[in-house]
Write an enzyme that holds these catalytic residues in place. Structure first.
Site, short mmCIF file in Angstrom:
data_model
loop_
_atom_site.label_atom_id
_atom_site.label_comp_id
_atom_site.label_asym_id
_atom_site.label_seq_id
_atom_site.Cartn_x
_atom_site.Cartn_y
_atom_site.Cartn_z
N HIS A 245 0.93 -1.11 0.15
CA HIS A 245 0.08 0.05 0.01
C HIS A 245 0.70 1.01 0.05
CE1 HIS A 245 1.21 -0.46 4.18
NE2 HIS A 245 0.99 0.96 4.25
N ASP A 247 0.56 5.01 2.12
CA ASP A 247 -0.02 5.39 3.14
C ASP A 247 -0.69 6.82 2.35
OD1 ASP A 247 2.39 4.91 5.57
OD2 ASP A 247 0.91 3.86 4.72
N HIS A 301 4.71 -0.01 0.00
CA HIS A 301 5.55 -0.46 1.05
C HIS A 301 4.31 -1.75 1.75
CE1 HIS A 301 3.48 2.74 3.06
NE2 HIS A 301 3.52 2.30 4.14
N ARG A 311 6.09 -9.17 15.90
CA ARG A 311 6.56 -7.97 15.52
C ARG A 311 5.64 -6.99 15.86
NH1 ARG A 311 6.77 -4.84 10.64
NH2 ARG A 311 8.71 -3.36 10.66
C1 LIG Z 1 -5.86 6.81 6.65
C2 LIG Z 1 -5.27 5.53 6.89
C3 LIG Z 1 -5.75 4.42 6.16
C4 LIG Z 1 -5.14 3.12 6.58
C5 LIG Z 1 -4.75 3.65 7.87
C6 LIG Z 1 -4.26 5.22 7.68
C7 LIG Z 1 -2.81 5.02 6.85
C8 LIG Z 1 -2.51 3.45 6.15
C9 LIG Z 1 -3.82 3.06 5.53
C10 LIG Z 1 -3.70 1.53 5.61
C11 LIG Z 1 -2.76 1.17 6.99
C12 LIG Z 1 -2.84 1.15 4.11
C13 LIG Z 1 -2.95 -0.42 4.26
C14 LIG Z 1 -4.48 -1.02 4.36
C15 LIG Z 1 -5.13 -0.32 5.36
C16 LIG Z 1 -6.55 -0.91 5.25
C17 LIG Z 1 -4.80 -1.27 6.76
O1 LIG Z 1 -3.76 -2.25 6.50
O2 LIG Z 1 -5.13 -0.80 7.74
C18 LIG Z 1 -4.95 1.07 5.60
C19 LIG Z 1 -5.63 1.80 6.47
C20 LIG Z 1 -7.19 1.99 6.76
O3 LIG Z 1 -7.74 2.02 5.46
O4 LIG Z 1 -7.65 1.87 7.75
O1 LIG Z 2 4.51 -2.22 10.56
C1 LIG Z 2 5.26 -1.87 9.48
O2 LIG Z 2 6.42 -2.04 9.24
C2 LIG Z 2 4.34 -1.04 8.40
C3 LIG Z 2 3.06 -0.64 8.75
C4 LIG Z 2 2.30 0.41 7.69
O3 LIG Z 2 3.22 0.58 6.65
C5 LIG Z 2 1.17 0.81 7.96
O4 LIG Z 2 0.58 0.60 9.11
O5 LIG Z 2 0.88 1.79 7.25
FE LIG Z 3 2.06 2.24 5.51
#
Ligand SMILES: C=C1C[C@]23C[C@H]1CC[C@H]2[C@]1(C)CCC[C@@](C)(C(=O)O)[C@H]1[C@@H]3C(=O)O
Ligand SMILES: O=C(O)CCC(=O)C(=O)O
Ligand SMILES: [Fe+2]
Length: 374
Positions: A245, A247, A301, A311
């Site tokens: 993804h 950010d 990333h 982790r």
């Molecule tokens: C505004 C945001 C959406 C997410 C949390 C923050 C910044 C990163 C985004 C996220 C972590 C990117 C990966 C997918 C996601 C769904 C997650 O893994 O939580 C994303 C977050 C979100 O949409 O809640």
């Molecule tokens: O945990 C990590 O190393 C990355 C997490 C991340 O990219 C996120 O929460 O947006």
């Molecule tokens: Fe991230």
């Protein structure tokens, strides 16, 4: 575009059961095989050994000292990282070490408690606050091997009657037994907010803007503090802790401590950023990419897990006040890459219409041009 429809009410029980199963299955190793919904397609499975990404290491104290050589070194290095792939490390950042280590160890108090406890802090679907794990939302495949506890944050002095919204939230959900826990993350979020404003001064100067240009824009930020807990996994080569993804926010400050797992896609090859306990990882998000008219990059990333130990990472996602207009300063010149927008619209878009990736801003621009049905 998948996994974005809101679960219908009668699926709520199913969701709760899955939520419970996740913890018992994942945390207590009751299963031999990883359930299919956590297995990613072959082309997305983590590769065993990826090259290390050389990211600039910036001495923030040097920049803040005002020493002309140290300032020019810091602005040169941060511009290098921000323009190339959007990642850099900051050291001598001034965040209290005891606070950082307490924030890291305190995570166990919540994540190792029984699921029924954690569910007290369960957030609304796709809200950015509260407890969530893989079975949250509608995704039925490519589930992330992680649990999260997220807080909304605004600097105390900017909130109504100076409320401490991180501490108040966790006590309201989990009870007075979480008072100390809440204080740790309230202080941590305040420290990260202050640090992000110092980094914004550095980033503004690195583009030849007024030192306070970005700092003023983020002064009254409305950000997210997220605790990521990645249990160890019997088959770390088929799962992902967090999928690929970008950010969508403006700036992310990540404490990854001493367990590696963060990977960045550069020149179409995954690279790892190894742990450096003295440094915090900082990356540019899509909103700051737009705010710099594409000069700063936000990169794809992901996070991989391992079979030896859990982790834990803590991510502070800086965002401007929701109604602030994201518009690059004229001085940056160049043809406009994206329309003016507000963070609240982009946040709605990623929450309801799009899973963040390297094309989020382009897809968001199309969505806006088609009327942006929120
Ligand atoms: C505004 C945001 C959406 C997410 C949390 C923050 C910044 C990163 C985004 C996220 C972590 C990117 C990966 C997918 C996601 C769904 C997650 O893994 O939580 C994303 C977050 C979100 O949409 O809640
Ligand atoms: O945990 C990590 O190393 C990355 C997490 C991340 O990219 C996120 O929460 O947006
Ligand atoms: Fe991230």
């Amino acid at each position: 575009m998948e996994c974005i429809t809101k679960p219908s009410l009668n699926e709520k029980e199913t969701e709760d059961n899955l939520l419970t199963n996740f913890s018992s299955m994942v945390l207590h190793d009751k299963e031999i095989q990883v359930p299919q919904e956590f297995v990613w397609p072959d082309h997305q499975k983590p590769s065993p050994n990826v090259p290390i990404l050389q990211v600039p290491l910036i001495d923030l104290a040097g920049f803040l000292s005002g020493d002309p050589f140290l300032v020019s070194e810091a602005t040169r290095l941060v511009a290098e990282g921000a323009k190339l792939h959007g990642f850099f490390l900051v050291t001598n950042h001034g965040v209290d070490e005891k606070l950082m280590s307490s924030a890291y160890t305190s995570m166990d108090k919540f994540f190792l408690s029984p699921t029924c406890e954690k569910q007290k802090a369960q957030g609304e679907w796709r809200e950015s606050w509260g407890y969530a794990n893989s079975y949250f939302g509608k995704c039925k495949k490519n589930l992330p091997w992680k649990e999260m506890l997220s807080f909304s944050f605004s600097p105390e002095e900017k909130t109504e009657n100076h409320s401490q919204i991180v501490k108040d939230f966790i006590i309201e959900k989990m009870g007075d037994g979480y008072k100390d826990f809440g204080m740790v993350y309230q202080e941590y979020a305040e420290a990260m907010s202050n640090l992000s404003l110092k980094i914004m001064e550095l980033l503004g100067m690195s583009l030849g803007l007024k030192r306070s240009h970005f700092k003023d824009f983020f002064e009254d930020n409305e950000s997210i503090l997220r605790l990521n807990y990645y249990p160890k996994c019997k088959q770390p080569d088929v799962v992902l802790g967090t999928g690929p993804h970008c950010d969508p926010t403006s700036l992310t400050i990540l404490q990854q401590d001493n367990v590696s797992g963060l990977q960045v896609l550069v020149d179409n090859q995954w690279h790892s950023i190894p742990p450096n306990p003295q440094a915090l990882v900082v990356n540019i998000g899509d909103t700051l990419r737009a705010l710099t008219n594409g000069i700063f990059k936000s990169s794809l990333h992901q996070a991989v897990v391992n079979s030896e130990t859990e982790r834990k990472t803590i991510a502070f996602f800086l965002s401007p006040k929701v109604n602030k207009v994201v518009k690059p300063p004229e001085e940056l010149g160049g043809e406009r890459m994206y329309p003016d927008f507000t963070w609240s619209l982009l946040h709605e878009f990623v929450k309801k219409h799009y899973k963040t990736d390297e094309n989020t801003l382009e897809e968001f621009t199309k969505w806006l041009k088609n009327g942006g049905n929120v």
